[in-house]
Write a protein that holds these residues in place. Structure first.
Motif, PDB file in Angstrom:
ATOM      1  N   GLN A 234       0.852  -1.189   0.000  1.00  0.00           N
ATOM      2  CA  GLN A 234       0.000   0.000   0.000  1.00  0.00           C
ATOM      3  C   GLN A 234       0.891   1.243   0.000  1.00  0.00           C
ATOM      4  N   PHE A 235       0.898   1.982  -1.131  1.00  0.00           N
ATOM      5  CA  PHE A 235       1.848   3.081  -1.303  1.00  0.00           C
ATOM      6  C   PHE A 235       1.216   4.470  -1.238  1.00  0.00           C
ATOM      7  N   TRP A 236      -0.090   4.560  -1.018  1.00  0.00           N
ATOM      8  CA  TRP A 236      -0.710   5.878  -0.905  1.00  0.00           C
ATOM      9  C   TRP A 236      -0.371   6.506   0.447  1.00  0.00           C
ATOM     10  N   ARG A 237      -0.168   7.811   0.439  1.00  0.00           N
ATOM     11  CA  ARG A 237       0.106   8.568   1.661  1.00  0.00           C
ATOM     12  C   ARG A 237      -0.582   9.921   1.551  1.00  0.00           C
ATOM     13  N   THR A 238      -0.671  10.627   2.671  1.00  0.00           N
ATOM     14  CA  THR A 238      -1.405  11.890   2.714  1.00  0.00           C
ATOM     15  C   THR A 238      -0.634  12.928   3.512  1.00  0.00           C
ATOM     16  N   GLY A 239      -0.569  14.146   2.963  1.00  0.00           N
ATOM     17  CA  GLY A 239      -0.011  15.277   3.691  1.00  0.00           C
ATOM     18  C   GLY A 239      -1.148  16.139   4.213  1.00  0.00           C
ATOM     19  N   TRP A 240      -1.225  16.296   5.540  1.00  0.00           N
ATOM     20  CA  TRP A 240      -2.297  17.061   6.186  1.00  0.00           C
ATOM     21  C   TRP A 240      -1.781  18.449   6.518  1.00  0.00           C
ATOM     22  N   PHE A 241      -2.594  19.458   6.215  1.00  0.00           N
ATOM     23  CA  PHE A 241      -2.172  20.846   6.407  1.00  0.00           C
ATOM     24  C   PHE A 241      -3.285  21.653   7.064  1.00  0.00           C
ATOM     25  N   ASP A 242      -2.893  22.576   7.949  1.00  0.00           N
ATOM     26  CA  ASP A 242      -3.809  23.551   8.541  1.00  0.00           C
ATOM     27  C   ASP A 242      -4.991  22.848   9.231  1.00  0.00           C
ATOM     28  N   ALA A 243      -6.225  23.155   8.822  1.00  0.00           N
ATOM     29  CA  ALA A 243      -7.392  22.552   9.471  1.00  0.00           C
ATOM     30  C   ALA A 243      -7.421  21.039   9.295  1.00  0.00           C
ATOM     31  N   GLY A 244      -6.750  20.548   8.255  1.00  0.00           N
ATOM     32  CA  GLY A 244      -6.685  19.104   8.053  1.00  0.00           C
ATOM     33  C   GLY A 244      -6.000  18.398   9.210  1.00  0.00           C
ATOM     34  N   ILE A 245      -4.977  19.036   9.787  1.00  0.00           N
ATOM     35  CA  ILE A 245      -4.276  18.438  10.929  1.00  0.00           C
ATOM     36  C   ILE A 245      -5.211  18.355  12.129  1.00  0.00           C
ATOM     37  N   THR A 246      -6.019  19.394  12.330  1.00  0.00           N
ATOM     38  CA  THR A 246      -6.997  19.375  13.426  1.00  0.00           C
ATOM     39  C   THR A 246      -7.994  18.238  13.229  1.00  0.00           C
ATOM     40  N   THR A 247      -8.447  18.066  11.999  1.00  0.00           N
ATOM     41  CA  THR A 247      -9.374  16.975  11.680  1.00  0.00           C
ATOM     42  C   THR A 247      -8.730  15.623  11.952  1.00  0.00           C
ATOM     43  N   LEU A 248      -7.489  15.479  11.548  1.00  0.00           N
ATOM     44  CA  LEU A 248      -6.786  14.213  11.764  1.00  0.00           C
ATOM     45  C   LEU A 248      -6.654  13.912  13.254  1.00  0.00           C
ATOM     46  N   ARG A 249      -6.216  14.887  14.022  1.00  0.00           N
ATOM     47  CA  ARG A 249      -6.032  14.688  15.464  1.00  0.00           C
ATOM     48  C   ARG A 249      -7.331  14.261  16.143  1.00  0.00           C
ATOM     49  N   ALA A 250      -8.441  14.841  15.702  1.00  0.00           N
ATOM     50  CA  ALA A 250      -9.735  14.523  16.305  1.00  0.00           C
ATOM     51  C   ALA A 250     -10.169  13.091  16.017  1.00  0.00           C
ATOM     52  N   SER A 251      -9.540  12.454  15.029  1.00  0.00           N
ATOM     53  CA  SER A 251      -9.935  11.091  14.660  1.00  0.00           C
ATOM     54  C   SER A 251      -9.003  10.037  15.257  1.00  0.00           C
ATOM     55  N   HIS A 252      -8.175  10.433  16.228  1.00  0.00           N
ATOM     56  CA  HIS A 252      -7.211   9.498  16.822  1.00  0.00           C
ATOM     57  C   HIS A 252      -7.919   8.287  17.420  1.00  0.00           C
ATOM     58  N   GLN A 253      -7.405   7.107  17.103  1.00  0.00           N
ATOM     59  CA  GLN A 253      -7.984   5.865  17.614  1.00  0.00           C
ATOM     60  C   GLN A 253      -7.081   5.143  18.600  1.00  0.00           C
ATOM     61  N   ALA A 254      -5.777   5.137  18.329  1.00  0.00           N
ATOM     62  CA  ALA A 254      -4.881   4.353  19.185  1.00  0.00           C
ATOM     63  C   ALA A 254      -3.447   4.827  19.017  1.00  0.00           C
ATOM     64  N   THR A 255      -2.657   4.605  20.061  1.00  0.00           N
ATOM     65  CA  THR A 255      -1.216   4.843  20.018  1.00  0.00           C
ATOM     66  C   THR A 255      -0.515   3.542  20.380  1.00  0.00           C
ATOM     67  N   TYR A 256       0.424   3.135  19.535  1.00  0.00           N
ATOM     68  CA  TYR A 256       1.188   1.910  19.772  1.00  0.00           C
ATOM     69  C   TYR A 256       2.649   2.267  20.048  1.00  0.00           C
ATOM     70  N   SER A 257       3.236   1.586  21.015  1.00  0.00           N
ATOM     71  CA  SER A 257       4.680   1.634  21.206  1.00  0.00           C
ATOM     72  C   SER A 257       5.201   0.270  20.772  1.00  0.00           C
ATOM     73  N   ILE A 258       6.009   0.255  19.709  1.00  0.00           N
ATOM     74  CA  ILE A 258       6.384  -1.014  19.083  1.00  0.00           C
ATOM     75  C   ILE A 258       7.894  -1.213  19.165  1.00  0.00           C
ATOM     76  N   SER A 259       8.280  -2.322  19.750  1.00  0.00           N
ATOM     77  CA  SER A 259       9.697  -2.668  19.849  1.00  0.00           C
ATOM     78  C   SER A 259       9.989  -3.884  18.974  1.00  0.00           C
ATOM     79  N   PHE A 260      11.264  -4.077  18.681  1.00  0.00           N
ATOM     80  CA  PHE A 260      11.683  -5.244  17.904  1.00  0.00           C
ATOM     81  C   PHE A 260      12.953  -5.815  18.508  1.00  0.00           C
ATOM     82  N   THR A 261      12.934  -7.120  18.737  1.00  0.00           N
ATOM     83  CA  THR A 261      14.110  -7.844  19.210  1.00  0.00           C
ATOM     84  C   THR A 261      14.421  -8.947  18.218  1.00  0.00           C
ATOM     85  N   GLN A 262      15.637  -8.943  17.717  1.00  0.00           N
ATOM     86  CA  GLN A 262      16.021  -9.977  16.762  1.00  0.00           C
ATOM     87  C   GLN A 262      16.323 -11.276  17.497  1.00  0.00           C
TER      88      GLN A 262
END
Length: 284
Positions: A234-262
């Motif tokens: 999946q290669f689509w991405r989005t740049g959020w600007f101005d009021a778009g950033i406010t809209t994005l923040r309001a739609s927050h669903q989850a925060t992940y802290s992800i670690s990797f151990t080989q």
């Protein structure tokens, strides 16, 4: 095959922490990512859009988007803790393929592939490798403070915004195949306002709107896409600007802290007779 993965929620003396801890383990990052049921399911959902569709199509509207960073975890202030837990992110001015690097145009980037933004948080401007270097590996195992407890790894935020844009906000999709032309125009050092900057790209967007849109959608291309191709679809991405950033923040669903151990699987010891036969064969 991944050797294991764990999801842990640390306890706190105050409110339960909403940050979801994912600990990935495997011989490579991709193996560990696909071996974890949470990250595997997120990536599969990102790939569920109809072939050839863009973010204006209905198949994209149910998809979450992601942003990754390792910056917020380096601060332990209360404001930072709130930002981490609730996805209160801000736009920034950084070199990229799409938006001119101007202080008048702070942009927040998201993508539909969570693995792509885990890579961004982990490797940033470094070359992507399936097995991280010692420096990157240490970053992915480094603990960071969150209130009265710790998490490990880098941060990936999940949002569920309206696509291609919220009602009343402008959106533009860079036509597939014109990404390099767009990048060339973004390097022109002209324009001081979002309106003037947007006019630089008129040869492509033909003035479909008067100023820089709140959401700008485009695909990865060139070397960056080649580097990511072995790992994501999946290669689509989005740049959020101005009021778009406010809209994005309001739609927050989850925060992940992800670690990797080989993890490294040791080969089983060879049979003594086999060793002798192999030795004899090699000397023959």
């Amino acid at each position: 095959m991944a050797l294991g993965s764990r999801t842990e929620q640390p306890s706190t003396d105050t409110e339960p922490c909403s940050v979801i801890q994912l600990k990935l383990e495997g011989s490579t990052i991709l193996e560990a990512w696909n071996g974890n049921p949470t990250t595997r399911a997120m990536e599969q959902l990102a790939n569920s859009h109809e072939r050839g569709a863009d973010p204006s199509r209905s198949s994209f509207r149910a998809l979450p988007v992601y942003h990754g960073t390792d910056a917020l975890r380096r601060s332990s202030t209360q404001d930072t803790e709130v930002a981490v837990r609730h996805g209160l992110l801000y736009g920034s001015v950084t070199e990229n393929q799409v938006a001119p690097c101007r202080r008048q145009l702070p942009v927040l980037w998201t993508g539909f592939s969570p693995l792509r933004y885990f890579f961004w948080a982990a490797f940033k401007s470094e070359v992507l490798h399936p097995v991280p270097s010692t420096t990157i590996g240490n970053k992915l195992k480094m603990p960071w403070k969150c209130g009265d407890h710790e998490h490990v790894g880098v941060l990936v935020f999940r949002f569920q915004p309206a696509l291609p844009s919220a009602p009343g906000e402008a959106s533009y999709i860079i036509p597939p195949g014109r990404e390099q032309d767009w990048t060339y125009l973004s390097r022109i050092p002209e324009g001081v306002t979002p309106d003037a900057l947007w006019r630089l790209f008129a040869p492509i967007h033909h003035n479909v709107q008067p100023t820089w849109p709140e959401t700008l959608h485009c695909q990865e291309y060139g070397v960056q896409r080649l580097m990511l191709s072995p790992y994501i679809k999946q290669f689509w991405r989005t740049g959020w600007f101005d009021a778009g950033i406010t809209t994005l923040r309001a739609s927050h669903q989850a925060t992940y802290s992800i670690s990797f151990t080989q993890t490294i699987q040791e080969a089983p010891p060879a049979d003594k007779d086999t060793k002798t036969k192999q030795h004899r064969t090699s000397t023959w």
